[in-house]
Design an enzyme around this catalytic site. Structure first.
Site, PDB file in Angstrom:
ATOM      1  NE  ARG A 177      36.693  78.306  52.894  1.00 24.40           N
ATOM      2  CZ  ARG A 177      35.476  78.662  52.537  1.00 24.40           C
ATOM      3  NH1 ARG A 177      34.462  78.422  53.339  1.00 24.40           N
ATOM      4  NH2 ARG A 177      35.253  79.261  51.382  1.00 24.40           N
ATOM      5  CB  ALA A 178      36.940  71.334  57.362  1.00 28.81           C
TER       6      ALA A 178
END
Length: 666
Positions: free
Chosen positions: A275-276
């Site tokens: 997700r980062a």
């Protein structure tokens, strides 16, 4: 209608303003979490953003703000005929901390659904916030299941309401903004990760800047309309820039070089999952569009990392958020993109918000505070004792470990958590009852059973079931609650031996980690010398408790009775504030009581006071050495508490396994 404080009039807070503007340009960034101490303009800046959002075209009469150009085909108010629409400002919807699940996602009329088969749906706040801003102040105090629903809707762009086989879905795309004061408790790492960006804010320490903050606030309070008019030109310019950046966003190119830098940065800082990387890519793209460019540069990647990564590096609540900017620059330089238009990867961003991370502080060196002191004499248990009532320097806690589960007996009705059994809104169904107020969880079988005997009297002629409101039954469910875990820690001279106190602090730190994972409130009472102190009033911030524990000095006599009585006062006050939350007292002591007249008898009377109130207690016996007096065990008997040693507190202790085997054999 109240005139909001102008966004462009907010003094300083460059990172906060930039993060909000990037989400306004690209809601796909995933929202922003604003962390900071009270009085730092968090709420002011968020509310001011709503005035900058571009106006919306919405289908006339649609409660879900459908776009007339591309209406939601599954809209509960649809299908929409082409034609009539209206233009209005984007809404900013505030979600109160005490909101119910029905208020957030909406509610179905269960009675009409069962008897008529009609999906009569009352929209919630997620529907109101569609295509606007959803603001949650004190998001860390919001119930976990509400935060889960909120973040799921933000991720999927839709909200689903399902009750006993009847379901409704509607679009819910919004700019999510949460604010919180870390002193009042942290969000779980899983929830932190769901926010796209996080910004740390603090009040300026520059006198000139503080003067300007006060000057502008006073001018606004005296004449909100006139103050806003003076900033109208700047507001219009920022609004126009947001619109231009939105239009440019689809044309922005994210080259392979920038993607390599993003991936290398996330790998270098060991963030979990992917997700980062995705958030950084979207943030860097929005930064380029905000700057009026169609190419993502290394400076965009750097700024995106400072906004998107610090909160994703936390492994437990005691880790300080932040990012090592030197390491970031080295990574960007090492994996510099091959795109010809990339500048020096180490260059910092221009414009407002140039740098949102904070370097992690180095661990302060811990010297041996009593290295030059005379060697203390050994006590009755073979452990060194301090000479006189002198104060010993604070010692570091030993490494934390996984503890056994401590719980409050019985069935509570407190806030949802993961410690003790309780009646909750979520959990396994255990029965049914008549609803008190609005029906929230239908027990279908019990409702049908209540309505069935009356079908002939009600004139039923068709296949449908004739259901009246009196027939409806609320499902009763059993889950887990969070408790108030009050630590009462003996910091007297009998605990002052360096190795021993280090083990005690490590045990309390382990219990604090367990309390964090189980959604408890915690408090800390310490006693030594001539009295007891409330080192930390009950709070949801376990990292605040850990910080107080780390600096806890030791020395002096052991006023055990004073510690117990102070803890009793804390529980009495907290019972008035939060009567549903049941307490669990964890007394960490070797059982000694010294100082004052009849200290042992007084401690016994204080312990029996706890027993009379029925307070659940655990005594962690810290006595060690070849000679043991068993005083902590006697104290546990007077408290009506369970006694465990430091070794038995460990989840994987051999002594605990033996006790479990003996209990099963019995």
């Amino acid at each position: 209608m109240t005139t909001p404080f102008p966004f462009t009039a907010v003094v300083g807070q460059d990172d906060l303003r930039l993060a909000l503007l990037l989400n306004a340009v690209s809601p796909a960034v995933g929202g922003v979490l604003v962390r900071g101490e009270k009085g730092t303009a968090k709420s002011t800046a968020v509310r001011a953003l709503s005035a900058l959002m571009p106006t919306l075209d919405v289908v006339s009469g649609c409660r879900f703000s459908c776009d007339p150009g591309s209406p939601d085909p599954g809209c509960p108010d649809g299908p929409h005929e082409p034609g009539a629409f209206e233009t209005r400002a984007a809404r900013m919807v505030e979600l109160p901390v005490g909101a119910s699940e029905d208020r957030l996602v909406g509610a179905l009329d269960i009675e009409r659904a069962l008897s008529e088969g009609v999906k009569a749906f009352e929209p919630g706040l997620l529907a109101d916030a569609h295509r606007g801003i959803l603001y949650v102040d004190e998001v860390n105090l919001l119930h976990d299941h509400l935060v889960d629903l909120l973040l799921d809707a933000a991720a999927m762009g839709a909200s689903y309401v399902e009750r006993e086989g009847v379901s409704v879905r509607h679009a819910a795309r919004f700019l999510l903004v949460g604010t919180m004061n870390p002193e009042e408790g942290e969000l779980r790492p899983q929830l932190l990760d769901r926010f796209g960006l996080t910004v740390e804010v603090a009040a300026s320490r520059e006198p000139d800047q503080r003067v300007e903050v006060v000057r502008r606030r006073l001018a606004y309070d005296d004449d909100p309309g006139g103050f806003a008019a003076r900033w109208a030109e700047e507001e219009a310019a920022v609004r126009a820039r947001i619109i231009a950046a939105r239009e440019l966003l689809p044309s922005v190119r994210l080259g392979d070089g920038a993607l390599r830098q993003i991936a290398a940065t996330c790998a270098a800082f060991e963030v979990d999952g992917m997700r980062a990387d995705i958030v950084m890519a979207r943030t860097a793209t929005a930064l380029a569009a905000w700057a009026g460019r169609t190419d993502v540069l290394a400076e965009d990647v750097r700024q995106a990392a400072l906004l998107a990564l610090p909160h994703r590096r936390r492994r437990n609540p005691f880790d300080a958020p932040g990012l090592d900017e030197d390491k970031l620059d080295e990574t960007l330089e090492e994996f510099g993109g091959s795109d010809d238009d990339d500048p020096d990867p180490g260059a910092g961003p221009d414009g407002p918000g140039g740098g949102g991370g904070q370097p992690e502080p180095d661990d302060a060196p811990q010297g041996d505070g009593d290295a030059g002191a005379a060697r203390p004499e050994a006590g009755e248990d073979g452990q060194p004792q301090p000479s006189g009532a002198g104060e010993q320097s604070a010692v570091r806690a030993s490494e934390p470990f996984r503890t056994k589960v401590l719980s409050v007996p019985g069935l509570g009705e407190g806030a949802a958590g993961r410690r003790s059994r309780a009646r909750t809104e979520h959990g396994r169904t255990t029965g049914a009852r008549r609803p008190r107020g609005a029906l929230t969880k239908l027990h279908l079988a019990a409702t049908v059973q209540a309505a069935a005997p009356h079908q002939r009297a009600r004139g039923r002629s068709g296949p449908g079931l004739v259901v009246r409101r009196d027939d409806l039954r609320q499902a009763t469910r059993e889950g887990r609650e969070g408790n108030l875990v009050l630590f009462v820690v003996d910091a007297s001279g009998s605990m002052a031996a360096r190795q021993r106190m280090s083990a005690v602090k490590g045990a309390v730190l382990s219990l604090l980690l367990d309390a964090y994972q189980r959604r408890d409130k915690v408090g800390l009472v310490t006693f030594r010398g001539s009295g007891a102190d409330v080192a930390l009033p009950p709070t949801s911030s376990v990292d605040a408790a850990a910080a107080r524990l780390e600096t806890l000095p030791t020395g002096g006599r052991t006023p055990l009775a004073a510690g117990l009585l102070r803890a009793h006062d804390v529980l009495r006050v907290e019972r008035l504030r939060d009567p549903a939350r049941r307490p669990l007292v964890v007394l960490v002591t070797d059982g000694r009581a010294t100082g004052g007249p009849e200290p042992v008898a007084l401690a016994g009377r204080a312990a029996r006071l706890f027993a009379a109130d029925g307070v659940a207690s655990v005594v962690v016996d810290c006595e060690s050495g070849p000679v043991r007096l068993g005083l902590a065990g006697q104290l546990a008997g007077e408290l009506g508490a369970t006694a465990v040693t430091l070794d038995e507190l460990r989840a994987d202790s051999i002594a605990g396994l033996v006790k479990d085997v003996q209990r099963r054999a019995a």
